[in-house]
Design an enzyme around this catalytic site. Structure first.
Site, PDB file in Angstrom:
ATOM      1  N   TYR A   1       1.166  -1.019  -0.329  1.00 54.32           N
ATOM      2  CA  TYR A   1      -0.222  -0.193   0.030  1.00 54.32           C
ATOM      3  C   TYR A   1       1.028   1.219   0.029  1.00 54.32           C
ATOM      4  CZ  TYR A   1      -3.776   2.921   1.367  1.00 54.32           C
ATOM      5  OH  TYR A   1      -5.278   4.063   1.692  1.00 54.32           O
TER       6      TYR A   1
ATOM      7  N   ARG B   1       1.073  10.532  13.962  1.00 50.82           N
ATOM      8  CA  ARG B   1       0.822  10.970  12.550  1.00 50.82           C
ATOM      9  C   ARG B   1      -0.429  12.209  12.741  1.00 50.82           C
ATOM     10  NH1 ARG B   1      -2.505   6.567   9.281  1.00 50.82           N
ATOM     11  NH2 ARG B   1      -0.118   5.931   8.713  1.00 50.82           N
TER      12      ARG B   1
END
Ligand code: NAD
Ligand code: UDP
Length: 325
Positions: A143, A273
């Site tokens: 991915y 993140r």
């Protein structure tokens, strides 16, 4: 305008289609229904300006369109790791086919890239200039590297063939229509809380994510597509939460009686993140408007409706009202 949305039967794609149809565009939705579903676009099926084509983007297709929003790709680790070679094909061959189409018909091309291009980041929060820390051979690579190659292809078609591109890097997004078996953290915790199961926190829950409500994301897409910026531009909500904080919030909102259960942290799970959205704010005048709790409230209501319909909501919870506090 005539607009193609690849992956339009999926979670984000179907919300984008709602916005485009409401703005009176002609929309073609292309999807192979791997993780997408007809129910997400059911309301447009009989509309004269809507067309659904079941098609796998790893095969070429000929269409006449003005803009392409290219979203087709499974987004959840559970789904993109199920057949990793297929995930690479979707990201590389699929993006190549859609860029080839954009080049031939001179359509503007919008790529849905991801914060995963930053991998497990050493820079925090992540600005667009950061080149990332991605493992090229891990279980997330199909991915992460697939999306990095999709970005490369977009910029090479732009430089070599003058294709008009827009690249967005999407940070974790949530909202109604996420799949119940999606495996992502927001959907897992909501489904678990509603069915009276323990909330599964991977690791010690100290890893962080920043969660953007889907309507904010779609607004950012439309602004970027219709701007003169190629990007890449981060779109995400900078509100950063530990996974344990998220579990406790959903526990509080849905069912204070469910436990938190700790499970092993998956391989290569990013520690933290958070988007730096300076560019989105300055260049697109965009910023998120939906806070976590009201966003969760709408998402929980949608899951509750679906789970009540299929009888999987815990009996003592089916009648309760979720309120933001
Ligand atoms: P989703 O899985 O709900 O939607 C993806 C759609 O693409 C599905 O309808 C699926 O059937 C379709 N699809 C997959 N492979 C295909 C193929 N080979 N041919 C045709 N159709 C195919 O996921 P989503 O959350 O809506 O994500 C949409 C896009 O946004 C993806 O490109 C994803 O990588 C990106 N993104 C999402 C998030 C997020 O938090 N949801 C974060 C970063 C990036
Ligand atoms: N996660 C978790 N419990 C779950 C599902 C996910 O603790 O039931 C964690 C996962 O390990 C990761 C974070 O939540 O640290 C976000 O996971 P998700 O799959 O939603 O998104 P991604 O890792 O792709 O950002």
């Amino acid at each position: 305008m005539k607009i193609l949305v690849t992956g339009g039967a999926g979670f984000i794609g179907s919300h984008l289609i709602d916005r485009l149809m409401e703005a009176n565009h002609e929309v073609i939705c292309l999807d192979n229904f791997y993780t997408g579903h007809k129910r997400n676009i059911l309301r447009w099926m009989d509309h004269p300006y809507f067309e659904l084509i079941r098609h796998d983007i790893t095969e070429p297709i000929r269409l006449e369109v003005d803009q392409i929003y290219h979203l087709a790709c499974p987004a959840s680790p559970v789904h993109y790791q199920y057949n990793p070679v297929k995930t690479v094909k979707t990201n590389v061959l699929g993006t190549l086919n859609m860029l080839g189409l954009a080049k031939r018909v001179k359509a503007r091309f919008f790529l849905a890239s991801t914060s995963e291009v930053y991998g497990d980041p050493e820079v925090h929060p992540q600005p667009e200039e950061y080149r990332g820390s991605v493992n090229p051979i891990g279980i997330r690579s199909c991915y992460d590297e697939g999306k990095r190659m999709a970005e490369t292809l977009a910029f090479d078609y732009h430089r070599q063939n003058d294709v008009d591109i827009r690249v967005v890097r999407i940070f974790n997004t949530y909202g109604p229509r996420m799949l119940e078996n999606d495996g992502r953290v927001v959907s897992n915790f909501i489904v678990q809380a509603l069915s009276g199961q323990p909330l599964t926190v991977y690791g010690d829950g100290s890893q962080t994510r920043s969660f953007c409500y889907v309507s904010d994301l779609v607004e950012g897409f439309i602004r970027l597509m219709n701007s003169n910026q190629t990007g890449p531009i981060n779109i995400g909500n900078p509100g950063e939460y530990t996974i344990l904080q998220l579990a406790q919030t959903i526990q509080q909102m849905v069912n204070p009686n469910v436990e938190v259960q700790y499970r092993p942290l998956p391989q290569d799970d990013p520690r933290r993140r958070q988007p730096d959205i300076t560019k989105a704010a300055q260049l697109l005048g965009w910023q998120p408007t939906v806070e976590l709790r009201p966003g969760l409230e709408r998402t929980i209501a949608d899951f509750r409706d679906r789970m009540t319909a299929n009888g999987t909501v815990s009996q003592d919870l089916s009648g309760t009202t979720v309120t933001a506090s």
